[in-house]
Design a protein around this motif. Structure first.
Motif, PDB file in Angstrom:
ATOM      1  N   CYS A 150     -10.860 -22.254  16.875  1.00  0.00           N
ATOM      2  CA  CYS A 150     -12.316 -21.840  16.887  1.00  0.00           C
ATOM      3  C   CYS A 150     -12.629 -20.573  16.500  1.00  0.00           C
ATOM      4  O   CYS A 150     -12.030 -19.364  17.053  1.00  0.00           O
ATOM      5  CB  CYS A 150     -12.735 -21.955  18.223  1.00  0.00           C
ATOM      6  N   GLN A 194     -11.465 -24.295   7.415  1.00  0.00           N
ATOM      7  CA  GLN A 194     -11.308 -25.801   7.187  1.00  0.00           C
ATOM      8  C   GLN A 194     -10.412 -26.344   6.030  1.00  0.00           C
ATOM      9  O   GLN A 194      -9.772 -27.299   5.820  1.00  0.00           O
ATOM     10  CB  GLN A 194     -12.726 -26.452   6.969  1.00  0.00           C
ATOM     11  N   LYS A 251      -8.531 -29.225  12.405  1.00  0.00           N
ATOM     12  CA  LYS A 251      -9.973 -29.021  13.393  1.00  0.00           C
ATOM     13  C   LYS A 251     -10.168 -27.730  13.851  1.00  0.00           C
ATOM     14  O   LYS A 251      -9.716 -26.845  14.207  1.00  0.00           O
ATOM     15  CB  LYS A 251      -9.324 -29.676  14.949  1.00  0.00           C
ATOM     16  N   LEU A 298     -13.813 -25.553  14.619  1.00  0.00           N
ATOM     17  CA  LEU A 298     -15.254 -25.254  15.411  1.00  0.00           C
ATOM     18  C   LEU A 298     -15.707 -23.855  14.860  1.00  0.00           C
ATOM     19  O   LEU A 298     -14.863 -23.020  14.653  1.00  0.00           O
ATOM     20  CB  LEU A 298     -15.084 -25.343  16.894  1.00  0.00           C
ATOM     21  N   GLU A 333     -19.688 -28.054  16.455  1.00  0.00           N
ATOM     22  CA  GLU A 333     -19.016 -28.643  15.162  1.00  0.00           C
ATOM     23  C   GLU A 333     -20.249 -28.208  13.983  1.00  0.00           C
ATOM     24  O   GLU A 333     -21.159 -28.063  14.245  1.00  0.00           O
ATOM     25  CB  GLU A 333     -19.302 -30.058  15.267  1.00  0.00           C
ATOM     26  N   SER A 372     -19.122 -32.790  20.030  1.00  0.00           N
ATOM     27  CA  SER A 372     -17.823 -33.479  20.189  1.00  0.00           C
ATOM     28  C   SER A 372     -17.000 -33.085  21.454  1.00  0.00           C
ATOM     29  O   SER A 372     -17.370 -32.128  22.184  1.00  0.00           O
ATOM     30  CB  SER A 372     -17.086 -32.974  19.047  1.00  0.00           C
ATOM     31  N   ALA A 380     -15.577 -29.713  21.256  1.00  0.00           N
ATOM     32  CA  ALA A 380     -16.310 -28.619  21.351  1.00  0.00           C
ATOM     33  C   ALA A 380     -16.512 -28.404  23.141  1.00  0.00           C
ATOM     34  O   ALA A 380     -16.414 -27.084  23.402  1.00  0.00           O
ATOM     35  CB  ALA A 380     -17.567 -28.667  20.780  1.00  0.00           C
TER      36      ALA A 380
END
Length: 307
Positions: free
Chosen positions: A108, A121, A126, A128, A156, A162, A165
């Motif tokens: 995150c 990414q 994964k 955030l 997201e 999600s 999150a």
């Protein structure tokens, strides 16, 4: 693996069983990590240079709380359940490559600027998005000042709500951090960038605290122009954002603060201008919108950086 909202609460019930990693334990990272460790989380502080050396001795927190902690400080990331990325925007790619060598769990970003999540990414499974208005300053290596409580949003990038999150937001809340999982994190990232685009470079160039942006009529005229350019770009993106009002609100709310860009300029360090004003100029160019005031501030700050 996805978790239901009920499972998320169960997972977060025992903080000590969750490994939280701070990728970039500078001012904000040290504060977030300290608050989470004080709440019982197993925290990894990834730092470098003099900050790493200081953290190996102890982390001191002053300001809104007073605490001294023995922390697990390392030079390279480790496996974790959640990794908060708090490095400077221009260091995101290097950080992402290092995270790709381990299992960082849910990654995150809590960084300034636009484009950090997209870089992450490329290397992490994964990711955030996140924005926070918590204020922290490094008084010295290993000493962070908790300067102001704020709000933190995570979500997201595609707008889904999600379980991941919710899990991250719940972990932050259990550390006493006001946090919420949202479906509009992209809007919030751009909105913060537009606000920063007005406040940060003006304060850095004029060497003034945030409040002067609205208190000085000349500076406010520049800030309004930056805001209007940012508003037009965001409107073209489909976001209706009252940039002028928000910039005024933030500048007044943080009137006594010295922006991170001002602090970077004073220390002779590189700034995040490319990911703030630079991102607005680039997006505007893509959409056929001229942003001459943002571009001027971009070149002025880069001129200072090159000395």
């Amino acid at each position: 693996m996805a978790f239901s909202r009920r499972q998320v609460n169960i997972l977060c019930a025992d903080c000590s069983s969750m490994r939280v990693q701070i990728m970039g334990a500078g001012a904000l990272g040290s504060l977030v990590g300290a608050l989470m460790q004080l709440s019982g989380f197993d925290v990894i502080f990834v730092a470098r240079g003099k900050q790493l050396s200081a953290l190996k001795n102890r982390l001191r927190v002053s300001g809104l709380i007073e605490a001294e902690l023995d922390v697990h400080a390392v030079a390279k990331p480790e496996n974790a359940d959640i990794t908060f990325v708090t490095v400077k925007a221009y260091d995101t790619e290097e950080a992402a490559k290092k995270l790709a060598e381990v299992d960082p769990g849910i990654v995150c970003s809590l960084q300034n600027g636009v484009g950090n999540e997209e870089i992450l990414q490329k290397y992490c499974d994964k990711v955030l998005g996140g924005v926070t208005s918590y204020a922290a300053n490094l008084a010295d290596y290993g000493h962070v000042v908790y300067a102001g409580e704020g709000l933190t949003y995570v979500g997201e990038l595609d707008g889904r709500m999600s379980d991941e999150a919710f899990k991250v937001a719940e972990a932050l809340r259990r550390a006493g951090i006001k946090a919420e999982a949202v479906s509009d994190i992209q809007f919030r990232i751009w909105a913060k960038a537009v606000v920063n685009a007005a406040i940060n470079p003006i304060t850095a160039l004029c060497k003034v605290r945030n409040g002067m942006v609205v208190e000085n009529d000349n500076l406010w005229k520049v800030a309004r122009s930056v805001a209007e350019e940012g508003r037009k770009v965001m409107l073209k993106m489909g976001y209706d954002f009252d940039a002028v009002s928000e910039i005024k609100r933030v500048a007044e709310m943080t009137a006594k603060n010295r922006s991170s860009m001002l602090q970077d300029v004073e220390k002779g360090k590189r700034t995040e201008i490319d990911f703030i004003n630079g991102a607005i100029v680039e997006k505007g160019r893509e959409m056929g919108i001229d942003c001459p005031v943002n571009e001027t501030l971009l070149h002025l700050i880069k001129g200072i950086e090159r000395g």
